[in-house]
Design an enzyme around this catalytic site. Structure first.
Site, PDB file in Angstrom:
ATOM      1  N   THR A   1       0.800  -1.216   0.000  1.00 55.26           N
ATOM      2  CA  THR A   1       0.000   0.000   0.000  1.00 55.26           C
ATOM      3  C   THR A   1       0.839   1.276   0.000  1.00 55.26           C
ATOM      4  OG1 THR A   1      -1.674  -1.196   1.212  1.00 55.26           O
ATOM      5  CG2 THR A   1      -1.810   1.183   1.323  1.00 55.26           C
TER       6      THR A   1
ATOM      7  N   ASP B   1       1.713  -7.250  -3.909  1.00 55.43           N
ATOM      8  CA  ASP B   1       0.956  -7.220  -2.660  1.00 55.43           C
ATOM      9  C   ASP B   1       1.639  -8.274  -1.781  1.00 55.43           C
ATOM     10  OD1 ASP B   1      -2.249  -6.684  -1.645  1.00 55.43           O
ATOM     11  OD2 ASP B   1      -1.112  -8.298  -0.722  1.00 55.43           O
TER      12      ASP B   1
ATOM     13  N   SER C   1       0.840 -10.359   0.239  1.00 62.97           N
ATOM     14  CA  SER C   1       0.253 -11.703   0.384  1.00 62.97           C
ATOM     15  C   SER C   1       0.813 -12.654  -0.665  1.00 62.97           C
ATOM     16  CB  SER C   1      -1.271 -11.644   0.272  1.00 62.97           C
ATOM     17  OG  SER C   1      -1.754 -10.831   1.303  1.00 62.97           O
TER      18      SER C   1
ATOM     19  N   ASP D   1       0.988  -6.880   5.384  1.00 66.77           N
ATOM     20  CA  ASP D   1       0.360  -8.172   5.703  1.00 66.77           C
ATOM     21  C   ASP D   1       1.365  -9.264   6.070  1.00 66.77           C
ATOM     22  OD1 ASP D   1      -2.038  -6.983   5.268  1.00 66.77           O
ATOM     23  OD2 ASP D   1      -2.485  -7.977   3.363  1.00 66.77           O
TER      24      ASP D   1
ATOM     25  N   THR E   1       4.883  -9.137  14.958  1.00 64.05           N
ATOM     26  CA  THR E   1       3.652  -9.767  14.476  1.00 64.05           C
ATOM     27  C   THR E   1       2.697  -8.658  14.046  1.00 64.05           C
ATOM     28  OG1 THR E   1       3.880 -11.623  15.984  1.00 64.05           O
ATOM     29  CG2 THR E   1       1.660 -11.182  15.234  1.00 64.05           C
TER      30      THR E   1
ATOM     31  N   GLN F   1       0.461 -20.924  20.705  1.00 60.86           N
ATOM     32  CA  GLN F   1      -0.555 -20.019  20.138  1.00 60.86           C
ATOM     33  C   GLN F   1      -0.676 -18.743  20.976  1.00 60.86           C
ATOM     34  OE1 GLN F   1      -4.327 -22.118  19.590  1.00 60.86           O
ATOM     35  NE2 GLN F   1      -3.246 -23.874  18.762  1.00 60.86           N
ATOM     36  N   CYS F   2      -0.138 -18.759  22.203  1.00 60.26           N
ATOM     37  CA  CYS F   2      -0.201 -17.557  23.047  1.00 60.26           C
ATOM     38  C   CYS F   2       0.726 -16.497  22.471  1.00 60.26           C
ATOM     39  CB  CYS F   2       0.279 -17.858  24.463  1.00 60.26           C
ATOM     40  SG  CYS F   2      -0.848 -18.909  25.362  1.00 60.26           S
TER      41      CYS F   2
HETATM   42  N1  ASP Z   1      -2.333  -5.994   1.276  1.00 59.50           N
HETATM   43  C1  ASP Z   1      -1.294  -5.019   1.459  1.00 59.50           C
HETATM   44  C2  ASP Z   1       0.027  -5.762   1.469  1.00 59.50           C
HETATM   45  O1  ASP Z   1       0.365  -6.375   2.440  1.00 59.50           O
HETATM   46  C3  ASP Z   1      -1.492  -4.266   2.710  1.00 59.50           C
HETATM   47  C4  ASP Z   1      -0.366  -3.311   3.012  1.00 59.50           C
HETATM   48  O2  ASP Z   1       0.355  -2.887   2.144  1.00 59.50           O
HETATM   49  O3  ASP Z   1      -0.182  -2.973   4.169  1.00 59.50           O
HETATM   50  O4  ASP Z   1       0.730  -5.732   0.473  1.00 59.50           O
END
Ligand code: ASP
Length: 339
Positions: free
Chosen positions: A13, A57, A59, A90, A165, A276-277
């Site tokens: 972003t 992105d 992801s 992300d 995180t 998981q904590c």
């Molecule tokens: N979906 C975007 C990414 O991780 C969100 C961001 O940029 O913060 O690339």
């Protein structure tokens, strides 16, 4: 001498502006970064930029992108005092963890940052994140960098990269490190937490670039079925699993479960126990429900984050093959990722 900083834009972003014709968000031309952020001109540093031809992105990040960033840092290591990696938020915690393990003997700042709102939006958090990340990347005392490690800068805080995180999908304060203090707080001035920053190493940079992606995460939940566990461990070529357990590393103690794990270990699959904590650590053997894990050879991840555990496992399994050496690597802190 002005500090020299290399900014590497991978995507996300932060590098987006609104296309005036279509109204859609699109990556802006990083060659003109100071037109978008005029304040950059006021920073008394030399800034250069590199960008991924096709910004991603985060992801869609894979080890291939980590290798690309590591190569860019390696190639330009001697010419620059610090590096700022612009990355989607992300999966930033995974990428910062991976780079911290790839860049062994790192002696210069590598600061990841991004934003929740595009840099071309009036209320963006991207400008402050970018400007301060650059300032930190060039900060030195007596000619030595203050942050000789991979860190994440977001919303006035600097965190150790492999302890980070993502905790919030909406707020500007998107990151936290639960088991480690922040490295710096940016207020009127940048307040460094000097005794929590890694010491400067004086060895040549060594870049590790091999990943074994035959790994997976198994998150336990009450009611998890034997059928599911059995299928999970039957995945072809599986080499390592982060066992995402309850509390201080506890799991169900049913015989069938321990037998499935035991069979996996006997088939050469490394099992690493991560809780998981959000806070606290795995202590195998503290409860009856983790004693059996210790006995069959599950490795304790102590207070490592899930993001650091899975990325470190990919690197370790690419380089080591004996049970003893894998255990030694996974229980040794490389660069402050665990106690
Ligand atoms: N979906 C975007 C990414 O991780 C969100 C961001 O940029 O913060 O690339």
């Amino acid at each position: 001498m002005k500090p020299k900083i290399l900014i590497i834009y991978t995507g996300g972003t932060i590098g987006m502006i609104t296309d005036p014709e279509t109204g859609a968000l699109k990556p802006f031309d990083f060659n003109h970064i100071s037109e978008e952020v005029p304040d950059l001109k006021k920073i008394p540093y030399q800034l250069d930029t590199l960008f991924f031809k096709d910004p991603i992105d985060s992801s869609n990040i894979t080890p291939k992108a980590w290798i690309k960033v590591a190569n860019q840092i390696e190639e330009h290591y001697n010419q620059y005092d610090g590096f700022v990696v612009l990355h989607g938020s992300d999966t930033m915690a995974y990428s910062a963890s991976a780079l911290s393990f790839m860049l062994r003997n790192l002696a210069k700042p590598v600061i990841f940052t991004g934003s929740q709102l595009p840099i071309g939006v009036i209320r963006t958090d991207g400008k402050e994140n970018l400007v301060t990340a650059i300032e930190i990347a060039g900060s030195q005392i007596d000619g030595k960098p203050i942050i000789p490690e991979v860190a994440v800068y977001f919303e006035y805080k600097l965190y150790r990269g492999n302890r980070t995180t993502k905790i919030n999908a909406e707020h500007f304060k998107a990151f936290a490190t639960f088991d480690y203090p922040i490295l710096a707080n940016a207020g009127i001035k940048i307040d460094y937490n000097f005794n929590k920053i890694l010491p400067l190493v004086e060895k040549p940079l060594e870049v590790h670039k091999s990943f074994n992606t035959n790994v997976a995460i198994l998150t336990l939940f009450p009611g998890i079925s034997q059928k599911y566990i059995h299928h999970f461990f039957s995945a072809p070529n599986l080499k390592g699993v982060v066992l995402h357990t309850f509390g201080s590393g506890n799991a169900l103690s049913e015989d069938w479960f321990i037998e499935e794990l035991n069979r996996a270990i006997n088939n050469g699959i490394t099992l690493l126990n991560v809780t998981q904590c959000k806070m606290g650590e795995v202590i195998q053997g503290r409860y009856e429900t983790s004693k059996a894990l210790e006995k069959i050879g599950v490795i304790s991840g102590r207070d490592i984050t899930l993001e650091a555990a899975i990325t470190k496992m990919m690197l370790v399994l690419a380089e080591f093959s004996s049970v003893e050496s894998i255990k030694k690597e996974l229980t040794t802190s490389y660069c402050g990722e665990m106690k």
